[in-house]
Design an enzyme around this catalytic site. Structure first.
Site, PDB file in Angstrom:
ATOM      1  N   LYS A 108     -43.890  62.035  18.237  1.00 15.52           N
ATOM      2  CA  LYS A 108     -44.448  60.628  17.599  1.00 15.52           C
ATOM      3  C   LYS A 108     -45.130  59.907  16.675  1.00 15.52           C
ATOM      4  CE  LYS A 108     -48.388  59.427  18.679  1.00 15.52           C
ATOM      5  NZ  LYS A 108     -49.960  59.090  18.300  1.00 15.52           N
ATOM      6  N   ASN A 109     -45.739  60.747  15.573  1.00 19.00           N
ATOM      7  CA  ASN A 109     -46.145  60.765  14.485  1.00 19.00           C
ATOM      8  C   ASN A 109     -45.758  60.843  13.219  1.00 19.00           C
ATOM      9  OD1 ASN A 109     -48.392  60.153  16.322  1.00 19.00           O
ATOM     10  ND2 ASN A 109     -49.682  61.671  15.194  1.00 19.00           N
TER      11      ASN A 109
ATOM     12  N   CYS B  29     -61.422  53.140  18.305  1.00 19.94           N
ATOM     13  CA  CYS B  29     -60.366  53.681  19.651  1.00 19.94           C
ATOM     14  C   CYS B  29     -61.723  54.306  20.349  1.00 19.94           C
ATOM     15  CB  CYS B  29     -59.195  54.296  18.879  1.00 19.94           C
ATOM     16  SG  CYS B  29     -59.024  55.516  19.082  1.00 19.94           S
TER      17      CYS B  29
ATOM     18  N   ARG C  68     -62.343  55.269  13.183  1.00 16.07           N
ATOM     19  CA  ARG C  68     -61.489  54.605  12.654  1.00 16.07           C
ATOM     20  C   ARG C  68     -60.900  53.651  11.444  1.00 16.07           C
ATOM     21  NH1 ARG C  68     -57.543  57.089  16.533  1.00 16.07           N
ATOM     22  NH2 ARG C  68     -56.409  57.087  14.889  1.00 16.07           N
TER      23      ARG C  68
ATOM     24  N   ASP D 268     -55.707  67.465  16.820  1.00 18.44           N
ATOM     25  CA  ASP D 268     -55.167  66.663  18.727  1.00 18.44           C
ATOM     26  C   ASP D 268     -54.703  67.465  19.242  1.00 18.44           C
ATOM     27  OD1 ASP D 268     -52.755  64.621  16.143  1.00 18.44           O
ATOM     28  OD2 ASP D 268     -54.783  64.392  17.063  1.00 18.44           O
TER      29      ASP D 268
ATOM     30  N   ARG E 153     -48.162  56.545  26.088  1.00 16.30           N
ATOM     31  CA  ARG E 153     -48.109  56.386  24.576  1.00 16.30           C
ATOM     32  C   ARG E 153     -47.393  57.474  23.333  1.00 16.30           C
ATOM     33  NH1 ARG E 153     -53.311  54.171  21.849  1.00 16.30           N
ATOM     34  NH2 ARG E 153     -51.542  54.567  20.113  1.00 16.30           N
TER      35      ARG E 153
HETATM   36  C1  EPZ Z   1     -53.010  60.603  11.928  1.00 16.74           C
HETATM   37  O1  EPZ Z   1     -54.306  59.003  12.895  1.00 16.74           O
HETATM   38  C2  EPZ Z   1     -51.938  60.512  13.644  1.00 16.74           C
HETATM   39  N1  EPZ Z   1     -51.543  59.460  14.082  1.00 16.74           N
HETATM   40  C3  EPZ Z   1     -53.906  61.388  15.004  1.00 16.74           C
HETATM   41  O2  EPZ Z   1     -53.283  61.504  15.877  1.00 16.74           O
HETATM   42  C4  EPZ Z   1     -53.984  62.253  13.998  1.00 16.74           C
HETATM   43  O3  EPZ Z   1     -55.564  62.387  14.110  1.00 16.74           O
HETATM   44  C5  EPZ Z   1     -54.991  61.916  12.749  1.00 16.74           C
HETATM   45  O4  EPZ Z   1     -53.589  61.599  11.731  1.00 16.74           O
HETATM   46  C6  EPZ Z   1     -55.685  63.167  11.793  1.00 16.74           C
HETATM   47  O5  EPZ Z   1     -54.551  64.324  11.651  1.00 16.74           O
HETATM   48  C7  EPZ Z   1     -50.668  59.065  14.166  1.00 16.74           C
HETATM   49  O6  EPZ Z   1     -50.660  59.490  13.353  1.00 16.74           O
HETATM   50  C8  EPZ Z   1     -50.083  57.678  14.077  1.00 16.74           C
HETATM   51  P1  EPZ Z   1     -56.450  59.873   9.249  1.00 16.74           P
HETATM   52  P2  EPZ Z   1     -54.584  58.449  11.113  1.00 16.74           P
HETATM   53  O7  EPZ Z   1     -56.088  58.639   8.440  1.00 16.74           O
HETATM   54  O8  EPZ Z   1     -53.735  58.436   9.725  1.00 16.74           O
HETATM   55  C9  EPZ Z   1     -60.478  59.114   8.309  1.00 16.74           C
HETATM   56  C10 EPZ Z   1     -52.613  61.049  17.927  1.00 16.74           C
HETATM   57  O9  EPZ Z   1     -53.263  61.396  18.752  1.00 16.74           O
HETATM   58  N2  EPZ Z   1     -60.687  57.841   7.507  1.00 16.74           N
HETATM   59  O10 EPZ Z   1     -56.247  61.487   9.328  1.00 16.74           O
HETATM   60  O11 EPZ Z   1     -55.507  57.481  11.662  1.00 16.74           O
HETATM   61  C11 EPZ Z   1     -61.207  58.850  10.123  1.00 16.74           C
HETATM   62  O12 EPZ Z   1     -62.279  57.966  10.859  1.00 16.74           O
HETATM   63  C12 EPZ Z   1     -53.241  60.325  16.800  1.00 16.74           C
HETATM   64  O13 EPZ Z   1     -51.424  61.298  17.916  1.00 16.74           O
HETATM   65  C13 EPZ Z   1     -61.760  56.839   7.319  1.00 16.74           C
HETATM   66  O14 EPZ Z   1     -62.636  57.437   7.010  1.00 16.74           O
HETATM   67  O15 EPZ Z   1     -55.509  59.334  10.912  1.00 16.74           O
HETATM   68  C14 EPZ Z   1     -61.496  60.122  10.601  1.00 16.74           C
HETATM   69  O16 EPZ Z   1     -62.478  60.364  11.012  1.00 16.74           O
HETATM   70  C15 EPZ Z   1     -54.649  59.988  17.358  1.00 16.74           C
HETATM   71  N3  EPZ Z   1     -60.862  55.650   6.435  1.00 16.74           N
HETATM   72  C16 EPZ Z   1     -60.094  60.894   9.188  1.00 16.74           C
HETATM   73  O17 EPZ Z   1     -60.619  60.496   8.269  1.00 16.74           O
HETATM   74  C17 EPZ Z   1     -59.690  55.541   6.258  1.00 16.74           C
HETATM   75  O18 EPZ Z   1     -59.801  54.847   6.143  1.00 16.74           O
HETATM   76  C18 EPZ Z   1     -59.115  60.765  10.083  1.00 16.74           C
HETATM   77  O19 EPZ Z   1     -58.458  60.212  10.004  1.00 16.74           O
HETATM   78  C19 EPZ Z   1     -58.458  56.500   7.051  1.00 16.74           C
HETATM   79  C20 EPZ Z   1     -59.435  57.360   8.264  1.00 16.74           C
END
Ligand code: EPZ
Length: 422
Positions: free
Chosen positions: A22-23, A117, A122, A305, A397
């Site tokens: 999915k990701n 969420c 996020r 995850d 999802r």
């Molecule tokens: C991806 O989300 C995945 N989703 C998430 O999987 C996964 O948990 C996450 O990466 C971490 O591995 C998809 O790929 C669709 P991040 P993403 O940006 O890209 C902070 C699932 O269960 N952050 O790496 O949104 C954020 O708040 C989902 O399949 C900022 O502060 O994750 C978090 O604390 C859940 N500012 C951390 O970084 C930003 O602009 C990691 O977020 C972006 C992120």
């Protein structure tokens, strides 16, 4: 709303296939916005996030269709809209990945900010500051981000955190920028490599995907692609844990050890036997489970995850496990539900101390987010009597036919309408 009913206590046995990721599939779908040519993404899982993404692409004017041999065809020849509306983005935050491709291809994008969420606030600040470094002008109003650029300009883009989504958005945007972009402190997840491989197949010039420094040489335009998505490492890890928690003997076809570097050593430390062969992993638990400590981290560390699923495993392991969630600020929503099943878990900030108990007992529990929902299903597999997991739309999802896969391994798992008595 439906619920899943599990009769626990059966050891899983047999072979189970891992679906497409999915990701990894989500950014590949949004990469189709970068070209007017025909793109084919093969092996996508049939899960709700894919349907949502395809609907959004159609709303923007792309032609979408199934090619009949496990391929989803997307052709964004002309784009009627460069907007990702709130009603779609709020149901799937990954829609924010439309931002980079749209502004790179058309010079304009108006995308609803995803909002928070269940697992955290996020924010998207890293995405936006990166696009500004590439020369986009960014305005935020009424819950939308508007990005404009006559043509993006390559530049060094240091990330304050190796955000997966920000790395994906910026990598896609940089492929059509003028000049060289260097993303520093980039995410290293396998999904980043799969996206880079696809962009290179489209004609992009990208080096370093999978390392912390990714260099992209912009080109004027990109062509189409035909790409098979990588297996879903989080589903693979979930199925491996399902085998381990039941003390079963399962072959997880498609599980790739190189994608599970953070998980496998922790499972072996806990007493799980893992044998890589024939394109998958054989899982068994020769002498019971013991508690291990862990901290979630960006790839190649232990994946956030899989934190909830591993916690379910620790609830009946011998000893005390301290689990630290360092990626998201609210990813312990499953804990209280596990406690209702008899688990002994104490939370202290972003740390959870799990003391193994002799057994869990079935209960009515409620899913709160995608990975918490599957954690409760795993707990139900090992609990005595019956467990009912409600709000399983969260599960749908990201997991394709999970109850069928578990049933095929000998579990007693059924999906029933919410109001029915099992
Ligand atoms: C991806 O989300 C995945 N989703 C998430 O999987 C996964 O948990 C996450 O990466 C971490 O591995 C998809 O790929 C669709 P991040 P993403 O940006 O890209 C902070 C699932 O269960 N952050 O790496 O949104 C954020 O708040 C989902 O399949 C900022 O502060 O994750 C978090 O604390 C859940 N500012 C951390 O970084 C930003 O602009 C990691 O977020 C972006 C992120």
């Amino acid at each position: 709303m439906e619920k899943i009913v599990i009769e626990g206590g059966r050891a899983l046995r047999g072979e189970v296939p891992v679906s497409g990721s999915k990701n990894a599939g989500l950014p590949l779908l949004f990469a189709t916005l970068l070209t007017s040519e025909r793109c084919v993404v093969r092996g996508l899982p049939h899960v709700r996030d894919m349907t949502t993404s395809l609907r959004l692409l159609e709303q923007m004017g792309a032609r979408v269709g199934d090619d009949g041999s496990n391929g989803m065809v997307v052709e964004a020849r002309t784009l009627a809209s460069t907007e990702a509306p709130y009603d779609l983005v709020k149901t799937m935050r990954a829609s924010f990945l439309a931002l980079g491709p749209l502004v790179a291809r058309t010079g304009h994008a108006r995308v609803s900010t995803p909002g928070g969420c269940a697992i955290g606030s996020r924010p998207v600040d890293i995405h936006l500051s990166g696009l500004e470094r590439l020369g986009a002008s960014i305005r935020q109003s009424h819950g939308y981000v508007e990005a404009e650029a006559s043509r993006l300009q390559g530049a060094p883009v240091p990330l304050e955190f190796p955000s997966v989504g920000a790395t994906e958005n910026l990598m896609m945007a940089a492929t059509l920028a003028r000049g060289t972009t260097t993303i520093e402190n980039a995410a290293r997840e396998p999904e980043i490599i799969d996206l880079a491989d696809t962009l290179i197949a489209m004609g992009a010039t990208i080096d370093g995907a999978g390392t912390s420094t990714i260099t992209i040489e912009g080109v004027r335009e990109l062509g189409g692609f035909d790409h098979v998505v990588i297996p879903d490492r989080i589903e693979a890890g979930t199925l491996i844990i399902a085998a381990a928690i039941t003390g079963g003997d399962v072959f997880v076809r498609g599980a790739r050890p190189d994608h599970l570097q953070g998980l496998l050593p922790k499972l072996e430390e806990a007493g799980v036997s893992l044998e890589a062969r024939d394109g998958g992993l054989a899982v068994s638990v020769p002498a019971g489970l013991k508690a291990v400590d862990l901290r979630t981290a960006p790839f190649p560390g232990f994946p956030t995850d899989l934190q909830a699923q591993f916690m379910a495993l620790m609830t009946t392991a011998r000893g005390r496990s301290v689990m630290i969630e360092s990626i998201f600020e609210n990813r312990f929503m499953h804990v209280q539900e596990l406690v209702r099943m008899g688990a002994d878990i104490k939370i202290d900030g972003n740390s959870a101390a799990v003391r193994g108990v002799s057994h869990l007992s079935g209960a009515q529990v409620m899913a709160t987010d995608l990975r918490a929902s599957v954690c409760l299903v795993l707990a139900g597999l090992v609990a005595s009597n019956t467990t009912e997991v409600s709000r399983v739309y969260h599960l749908d999802r990201g997991y394709e036919r999970l109850e069928e896969k578990l049933t095929a391994l000998g579990a007693c798992v059924r999906r029933v309408p919410a109001g029915s008595t099992p």
